[in-house]
Design a protein around this motif. Structure first.
Motif, PDB file in Angstrom:
ATOM      1  N   ALA A 175       2.953  -4.352   0.534  1.00 17.74           N
ATOM      2  CA  ALA A 175       3.841  -4.553  -0.611  1.00 17.74           C
ATOM      3  C   ALA A 175       4.626  -5.843  -0.406  1.00 17.74           C
ATOM      4  O   ALA A 175       5.083  -6.137   0.697  1.00 17.74           O
ATOM      5  CB  ALA A 175       4.800  -3.377  -0.774  1.00 17.74           C
ATOM      6  N   VAL A 176       4.782  -6.630  -1.458  1.00 15.13           N
ATOM      7  CA  VAL A 176       5.534  -7.886  -1.427  1.00 15.13           C
ATOM      8  C   VAL A 176       6.760  -7.746  -2.309  1.00 15.13           C
ATOM      9  O   VAL A 176       6.662  -7.295  -3.456  1.00 15.13           O
ATOM     10  CB  VAL A 176       4.666  -9.068  -1.932  1.00 15.13           C
ATOM     11  N   LYS A 177       7.917  -8.113  -1.788  1.00 19.28           N
ATOM     12  CA  LYS A 177       9.181  -8.011  -2.524  1.00 19.28           C
ATOM     13  C   LYS A 177       9.253  -9.101  -3.596  1.00 19.28           C
ATOM     14  O   LYS A 177       8.946 -10.266  -3.324  1.00 19.28           O
ATOM     15  CB  LYS A 177      10.343  -8.134  -1.532  1.00 19.28           C
ATOM     16  N   ALA A 228      10.176   1.320  -6.207  1.00 19.64           N
ATOM     17  CA  ALA A 228      11.325   1.082  -5.325  1.00 19.64           C
ATOM     18  C   ALA A 228      11.855  -0.340  -5.424  1.00 19.64           C
ATOM     19  O   ALA A 228      12.949  -0.618  -4.934  1.00 19.64           O
ATOM     20  CB  ALA A 228      10.944   1.388  -3.883  1.00 19.64           C
ATOM     21  N   GLY A 229      11.081  -1.251  -6.027  1.00 19.18           N
ATOM     22  CA  GLY A 229      11.564  -2.611  -6.177  1.00 19.18           C
ATOM     23  C   GLY A 229      10.645  -3.695  -5.652  1.00 19.18           C
ATOM     24  O   GLY A 229      10.999  -4.881  -5.696  1.00 19.18           O
ATOM     25  N   PHE A 230       9.477  -3.320  -5.134  1.00 16.22           N
ATOM     26  CA  PHE A 230       8.518  -4.327  -4.694  1.00 16.22           C
ATOM     27  C   PHE A 230       7.714  -4.821  -5.896  1.00 16.22           C
ATOM     28  O   PHE A 230       7.364  -4.051  -6.791  1.00 16.22           O
ATOM     29  CB  PHE A 230       7.592  -3.752  -3.623  1.00 16.22           C
ATOM     30  N   ALA A 231       7.423  -6.124  -5.918  1.00 18.33           N
ATOM     31  CA  ALA A 231       6.755  -6.721  -7.068  1.00 18.33           C
ATOM     32  C   ALA A 231       5.260  -6.411  -7.100  1.00 18.33           C
ATOM     33  O   ALA A 231       4.682  -6.222  -8.172  1.00 18.33           O
ATOM     34  CB  ALA A 231       6.971  -8.238  -7.065  1.00 18.33           C
ATOM     35  N   GLU A 232       4.638  -6.389  -5.925  1.00 11.50           N
ATOM     36  CA  GLU A 232       3.199  -6.142  -5.825  1.00 11.50           C
ATOM     37  C   GLU A 232       2.939  -5.193  -4.672  1.00 11.50           C
ATOM     38  O   GLU A 232       3.651  -5.219  -3.664  1.00 11.50           O
ATOM     39  CB  GLU A 232       2.439  -7.449  -5.578  1.00 11.50           C
ATOM     40  N   ALA A 233       1.886  -4.382  -4.797  1.00 13.77           N
ATOM     41  CA  ALA A 233       1.514  -3.471  -3.712  1.00 13.77           C
ATOM     42  C   ALA A 233       0.059  -3.048  -3.894  1.00 13.77           C
ATOM     43  O   ALA A 233      -0.332  -2.645  -4.996  1.00 13.77           O
ATOM     44  CB  ALA A 233       2.418  -2.239  -3.702  1.00 13.77           C
ATOM     45  N   ARG A 234      -0.692  -3.161  -2.812  1.00 14.34           N
ATOM     46  CA  ARG A 234      -2.085  -2.690  -2.837  1.00 14.34           C
ATOM     47  C   ARG A 234      -2.633  -2.600  -1.420  1.00 14.34           C
ATOM     48  O   ARG A 234      -2.080  -3.206  -0.491  1.00 14.34           O
ATOM     49  CB  ARG A 234      -2.964  -3.612  -3.664  1.00 14.34           C
TER      50      ARG A 234
END
Length: 249
Positions: free
Chosen positions: A247-249, A228-234
């Motif tokens: 999640a970090v944009k 969706a466009g987030f740079a990082e997610a965990r």
């Protein structure tokens, strides 16, 4: 208890939710730790599917200079939220259906430092949730965060899942026998309250008895948020049944 005892209704909602999630406060603590770590102590927050304002309450207690916009469709839970925060200029509530593609047009701001949600998005099937994540990617500023704490089931571990569920339900049965209110009991009380009876009736017209959504794995949520466009997610926290996905944009 009367419908004007907003603090009492908040407390009873918290106790009912803790029957399902005894580590609920720990989950909120980690959520706010990550808010502070990534966007600081004065965030503009979108409290998504806010219910009675549980996240907003904890947010403002910890970060007095924060602002919060709570969004929900449930008229009964919003009545409790609005009554609880009446007169607090840091808080705004918006009635909106997250499955409506135009729901974000009702928001007072176009961007947010953090979007926070808990025990809510499992009401959505994977298709609408994917679309919602895409919309939220447009609302979170660069460097901002989205956090979703919810039931996230890994279908690759059926024996672990079954054992956890059996243990959890055994505890819940013991506590229920000792008099703890469950979801149905809590709503039955709300339906009898002179102030909440009308909103409660409208709530069941909207939602029915309970969710029919999905509970995909944490990996699915992370992959979908990155797409969706987030740079990082965990995940940043997990219990045997729930996960807090950041999640970090």
């Amino acid at each position: 208890m009367t419908g004007t005892d907003w603090a009492g209704w908040q407390q009873s909602w918290d106790r009912q939710q803790e029957w399902y999630m005894p580590d609920r406060e720990e989950r909120f603590r980690v959520m706010l730790d990550m808010v502070e770590a990534l966007v600081g102590p004065k965030p503009r927050v979108l409290d998504l599917a806010c219910g009675t304002g549980s996240i907003t309450s904890r947010l403002l207690r910890r970060f007095p200079d924060a602002t919060s916009v709570g969004v929900d469709l449930d008229p009964a839970l919003l009545a409790i939220a609005e009554g609880s925060f009446a007169g607090d200029e840091r808080v705004t509530f918006v009635t909106a259906d997250l499955k409506d593609p135009s729901w974000a047009a009702s928001l007072p701001y176009g961007s947010y430092d953090a979007v926070l949600t808990a025990t809510a998005l499992h009401w959505l099937h994977s298709g609408p949730l994917t679309a919602l994540y895409g919309q939220l990617a447009g609302l979170v500023r660069d460097g901002g965060v989205l956090m979703n704490a919810d039931h996230m089931i890994d279908e690759a571990t059926p024996r672990i899942n079954a054992a956890e569920r059996a243990q959890r339900h055994a505890r819940m049965d013991r506590e229920k026998a000792a008099g703890v209110l469950d979801w149905a009991d809590w709503w039955a009380l709300a339906a009898k309250d002179p102030v909440l009876a009308g909103p409660t009736a409208r709530r069941f017209e909207i939602y029915g008895e309970h969710a029919d959504g999905d509970t995909p794995s944490a990996r699915w949520h992370a992959d979908t948020l990155r797409a969706a466009g987030f740079a990082e997610a965990r995940p940043v926290w997990a219990s045997p049944s729930d996960t807090l996905l950041l999640a970090v944009k």
